[in-house]
Scaffold this active site. Sequence first.
Site, PDB file in Angstrom:
ATOM      1  CB  CYS A   1      75.860 -12.503  70.381  1.00 35.01           C
ATOM      2  SG  CYS A   1      75.107 -11.434  71.127  1.00 35.01           S
TER       3      CYS A   1
ATOM      4  CG  ASP B   1      75.549 -13.050  85.769  1.00 32.92           C
ATOM      5  OD1 ASP B   1      75.009 -14.004  85.014  1.00 32.92           O
ATOM      6  OD2 ASP B   1      76.138 -12.116  85.149  1.00 32.92           O
TER       7      ASP B   1
ATOM      8  CB  CYS C   1      69.785 -10.299  64.994  1.00 29.34           C
ATOM      9  SG  CYS C   1      71.513 -10.456  65.804  1.00 29.34           S
TER      10      CYS C   1
ATOM     11  CB  CYS D   1      61.241  -6.840  72.816  1.00 22.86           C
ATOM     12  SG  CYS D   1      60.035  -7.839  73.347  1.00 22.86           S
TER      13      CYS D   1
ATOM     14  CB  CYS E   1      74.319  -5.641  71.083  1.00 22.11           C
ATOM     15  SG  CYS E   1      73.352  -5.336  69.619  1.00 22.11           S
TER      16      CYS E   1
ATOM     17  CB  CYS F   1      56.432 -11.084  67.714  1.00 27.32           C
ATOM     18  SG  CYS F   1      57.438  -9.615  67.463  1.00 27.32           S
TER      19      CYS F   1
END
Length: 344
Positions: A238, A157, A222, A273, A266, A215
């Site tokens: 976001c 990352d 959101c 999902c 969040c 989907c």
Amino acid sequence: MILENQRTAKASSVVAAQVKERALQLGFSRVGIARAESLTEEHNRLQQWLARGLNGEMKWMERDPAQRTDPRLCFPPARSVIVVALNYYTEHEHEVSTGSGSDRVERQRELSTATTGKVSRYAWGDDYHEVVAGKLRELLSWIKQQYAQAEGKVCVDIQPLMDKAWAARAGLGWIGKHTNLITPEFGSWIFIGELLLNLDLEPEDTQIADQCGSCSLCIDACPTGAIVEPYVLDANLCISHATIESRTSEIRADVAEHLGGWLYGCDICQDVCPWNHLTSVSIEPRFQPRAGNVNASLSEIQQLTPAAYAERFRGSAIKRAKLAGLQRNARALLATESADVSSV
């Protein structure tokens, strides 16, 4: 020459199998291998996304985007990219556990109180950077013991690589409409890491096709409309960006009014999902929640001194938001709660 090439290919296949077996033995949930080369299509999409200003305050993403899609610019001897995924899902929930899927998300939205704030699941336990990087360093050490010429670089990352793109290229999953990598076995509740290696290892011959289909649950759920179109996220809208990456003194109003109790990060687009509803529990004990890290006390956050903050979140990913950011988030939640109460 043909025979020599066949021998080389066989050796590459054998070594790849050994490396993947060892990675699984070290506790990784999935492992795949990709050839170290430039991700041309992904680079073009990144450039388009940056040009639209959708990276919000993450200006560091604008620095040398070519390096993010070519591991050889990060580690010149790279010949292979070993990509690992580590499941971090635990069975804990925010405050209570009721319902599933969108019902669960709706219930969690109702749990915004003046006492606690919700923390994103990925930050409940120990900092994943250290957990994943530690396992990758063990893997690299083992490879060096087996092959004296081996050299590598561990990336988790922090290094400028497109983790999700490399995971998809290595056959671990596909990038969903919410822009997270989805694996068939663990959904998107996974951490990703890479080991850049100077050895030629046989890459995966197939990639997992996009299985999001028609989907649109993540897009519809959101609260700020941050998923502006399938597979495109506007970080400016976001909640995770606002509560973790943003360094502004106050959260912008159009995001703050939709925080829904989130203090740090969040998980809404992941919670809804369908691929995330059958994930098995992580076998990594360090991902079990620390005390106060599922729902954090807003009063405690407000009262933290720099020294107390450093001690409270030592070895936790929550430190990413900085003390000023956490206290800003707590103020925003309390202000939202007060406004809700006064309107009743």
